[in-house]
Design a protein around this motif. Structure first.
Motif, PDB file in Angstrom:
ATOM      1  N   CYS A  67      12.368   9.379  -9.073  1.00  0.00           N
ATOM      2  CA  CYS A  67      12.305   8.017  -8.342  1.00  0.00           C
ATOM      3  C   CYS A  67      11.434   8.019  -7.128  1.00  0.00           C
ATOM      4  CB  CYS A  67      13.747   7.853  -7.769  1.00  0.00           C
ATOM      5  SG  CYS A  67      14.970   7.746  -9.163  1.00  0.00           S
ATOM      6  N   ARG A  68      11.045   6.932  -6.760  1.00  0.00           N
ATOM      7  CA  ARG A  68       9.967   6.863  -5.677  1.00  0.00           C
ATOM      8  C   ARG A  68      10.478   5.700  -4.727  1.00  0.00           C
ATOM      9  NH1 ARG A  68       4.816   7.852  -8.331  1.00  0.00           N
ATOM     10  NH2 ARG A  68       5.248   9.981  -7.761  1.00  0.00           N
ATOM     11  N   LYS A  69      10.061   6.120  -3.542  1.00  0.00           N
ATOM     12  CA  LYS A  69      10.245   5.014  -2.482  1.00  0.00           C
ATOM     13  C   LYS A  69       8.798   4.856  -1.823  1.00  0.00           C
ATOM     14  CE  LYS A  69      12.327   3.754   2.090  1.00  0.00           C
ATOM     15  NZ  LYS A  69      13.032   4.206   3.253  1.00  0.00           N
ATOM     16  N   THR A  70       8.387   3.502  -1.573  1.00  0.00           N
ATOM     17  CA  THR A  70       6.952   3.347  -0.871  1.00  0.00           C
ATOM     18  C   THR A  70       7.128   2.552   0.325  1.00  0.00           C
ATOM     19  OG1 THR A  70       5.680   3.678  -3.048  1.00  0.00           O
ATOM     20  CG2 THR A  70       4.553   2.840  -1.202  1.00  0.00           C
ATOM     21  N   THR A  71       6.744   2.946   1.274  1.00  0.00           N
ATOM     22  CA  THR A  71       6.854   1.948   2.518  1.00  0.00           C
ATOM     23  C   THR A  71       5.340   1.802   2.719  1.00  0.00           C
ATOM     24  OG1 THR A  71       8.882   3.161   3.258  1.00  0.00           O
ATOM     25  CG2 THR A  71       7.753   1.773   4.792  1.00  0.00           C
ATOM     26  N   VAL A  74       0.953  -3.697   5.516  1.00  0.00           N
ATOM     27  CA  VAL A  74       0.018  -4.490   4.650  1.00  0.00           C
ATOM     28  C   VAL A  74      -0.395  -5.553   5.915  1.00  0.00           C
ATOM     29  CG1 VAL A  74      -0.806  -5.628   2.886  1.00  0.00           C
ATOM     30  CG2 VAL A  74       0.482  -3.692   2.528  1.00  0.00           C
ATOM     31  N   TYR A  75      -1.514  -5.501   6.251  1.00  0.00           N
ATOM     32  CA  TYR A  75      -1.713  -6.369   7.357  1.00  0.00           C
ATOM     33  C   TYR A  75      -0.797  -6.692   8.458  1.00  0.00           C
ATOM     34  CZ  TYR A  75      -5.428  -7.270   3.999  1.00  0.00           C
ATOM     35  OH  TYR A  75      -6.671  -7.077   3.402  1.00  0.00           O
ATOM     36  N   GLY A  76      -0.154  -5.641   9.055  1.00  0.00           N
ATOM     37  CA  GLY A  76       0.921  -5.688   9.947  1.00  0.00           C
ATOM     38  C   GLY A  76       2.366  -5.827   9.523  1.00  0.00           C
ATOM     39  N   GLU A  77       2.499  -6.323   8.198  1.00  0.00           N
ATOM     40  CA  GLU A  77       3.950  -6.429   7.612  1.00  0.00           C
ATOM     41  C   GLU A  77       4.345  -5.122   6.844  1.00  0.00           C
ATOM     42  OE1 GLU A  77       5.952  -9.165   4.091  1.00  0.00           O
ATOM     43  OE2 GLU A  77       3.794  -9.989   5.340  1.00  0.00           O
ATOM     44  N   ILE A  78       5.512  -4.884   7.138  1.00  0.00           N
ATOM     45  CA  ILE A  78       5.692  -3.574   6.265  1.00  0.00           C
ATOM     46  C   ILE A  78       6.654  -4.020   4.971  1.00  0.00           C
ATOM     47  CG2 ILE A  78       7.752  -1.766   6.510  1.00  0.00           C
ATOM     48  CD1 ILE A  78       6.763  -1.602   9.608  1.00  0.00           C
ATOM     49  N   ARG A  79       6.693  -3.604   4.057  1.00  0.00           N
ATOM     50  CA  ARG A  79       7.002  -3.668   2.717  1.00  0.00           C
ATOM     51  C   ARG A  79       7.789  -2.465   2.189  1.00  0.00           C
ATOM     52  NH1 ARG A  79       2.143  -7.149   0.289  1.00  0.00           N
ATOM     53  NH2 ARG A  79       2.092  -8.699   1.762  1.00  0.00           N
ATOM     54  N   HIS A 103      -8.906  -2.084   5.008  1.00  0.00           N
ATOM     55  CA  HIS A 103      -8.283  -3.304   4.976  1.00  0.00           C
ATOM     56  C   HIS A 103      -6.971  -3.328   5.859  1.00  0.00           C
ATOM     57  CE1 HIS A 103     -11.809  -4.773   3.219  1.00  0.00           C
ATOM     58  NE2 HIS A 103     -11.533  -4.472   1.981  1.00  0.00           N
ATOM     59  N   ASP A 104      -6.608  -2.340   6.657  1.00  0.00           N
ATOM     60  CA  ASP A 104      -5.342  -2.229   7.309  1.00  0.00           C
ATOM     61  C   ASP A 104      -4.163  -2.130   6.657  1.00  0.00           C
ATOM     62  OD1 ASP A 104      -3.843  -2.130   9.701  1.00  0.00           O
ATOM     63  OD2 ASP A 104      -3.555  -4.354   9.704  1.00  0.00           O
ATOM     64  N   VAL A 105      -4.433  -1.126   5.406  1.00  0.00           N
ATOM     65  CA  VAL A 105      -3.213  -0.864   4.523  1.00  0.00           C
ATOM     66  C   VAL A 105      -2.966   0.568   4.681  1.00  0.00           C
ATOM     67  CG1 VAL A 105      -2.402  -0.767   2.361  1.00  0.00           C
ATOM     68  CG2 VAL A 105      -3.860  -2.570   3.100  1.00  0.00           C
ATOM     69  N   GLN A 106      -1.487   0.901   5.121  1.00  0.00           N
ATOM     70  CA  GLN A 106      -1.001   2.356   5.343  1.00  0.00           C
ATOM     71  C   GLN A 106       0.280   2.466   4.300  1.00  0.00           C
ATOM     72  OE1 GLN A 106      -0.246   2.295   9.638  1.00  0.00           O
ATOM     73  NE2 GLN A 106      -2.559   2.854  10.012  1.00  0.00           N
ATOM     74  N   ALA A 107       0.327   3.562   3.875  1.00  0.00           N
ATOM     75  CA  ALA A 107       1.554   3.765   2.904  1.00  0.00           C
ATOM     76  C   ALA A 107       2.203   4.980   3.203  1.00  0.00           C
ATOM     77  CB  ALA A 107       1.116   3.576   1.351  1.00  0.00           C
ATOM     78  N   LEU A 108       3.417   5.265   2.942  1.00  0.00           N
ATOM     79  CA  LEU A 108       4.338   6.339   2.957  1.00  0.00           C
ATOM     80  C   LEU A 108       4.814   6.652   1.706  1.00  0.00           C
ATOM     81  CD1 LEU A 108       5.160   8.692   4.980  1.00  0.00           C
ATOM     82  CD2 LEU A 108       7.179   7.555   5.483  1.00  0.00           C
TER      83      LEU A 108
END
Length: 140
Positions: A67-71, A74-79, A103-108
């Motif tokens: 199972c995976r959870k990705t936070t 993206v452009y200032g909005e958290i998904r 382009h301002d994209v970060q992920a955990l």
């Protein structure tokens, strides 16, 4: 017991074992369902049997086994996206991985290997890291 019925019993037991080896994960995307975000409302969202996931073109003959959870920011909005994962890593169940893109994209990314483990606290060691990263993202 006849040899035929004994063989049938063994086959049924083996089928039961293989059916229970599939992992079940929460499956949602906060872009479309806000309850998928944190704080997570797990009682209102879908559960997916990962053994029914389609094979990926770039990973032939690889079954979803975690199972995976990705936070993402993206452009200032958290998904938040929760679902099945295919590739195991030594950090599964231990720590989350942070990735930065263009382009301002970060992920955990947090991965775990037990049923329904991709909740808000799916990885014990990664929870503090995840909360800290999200807190920093909200300040940026």
């Amino acid at each position: 017991m006849s040899p035929t019925s004994g063989l049938l019993t063994i086959c049924l037991c083996l089928l039961g074992i293989s059916a229970t080896s599939a992992i079940m994960c929460y499956h949602c995307n906060s872009e479309y369902d806000p309850q998928c975000a944190d704080p997570f409302v797990k009682y209102d969202l879908g559960i997916k049997n990962c053994s029914y996931e389609n094979e990926l073109d770039h990973l032939p003959n690889v079954q979803a086994t975690l199972c995976r959870k990705t936070t993402q920011k993206v452009y200032g909005e958290i998904r938040v996206w929760r679902g099945c994962g295919y590739v195991r890593d030594k950090r599964d169940d231990k720590e989350c991985m942070k990735r930065s893109g263009t382009h301002d994209v970060q992920a955990l990314y947090c991965s775990c290997t037990t049923d329904l483990c991709n909740t808000a606290t799916n990885v014990n060691a990664g929870v503090g890291i995840a909360l800290a990263v999200i807190a920093i993202w909200t300040l940026i």
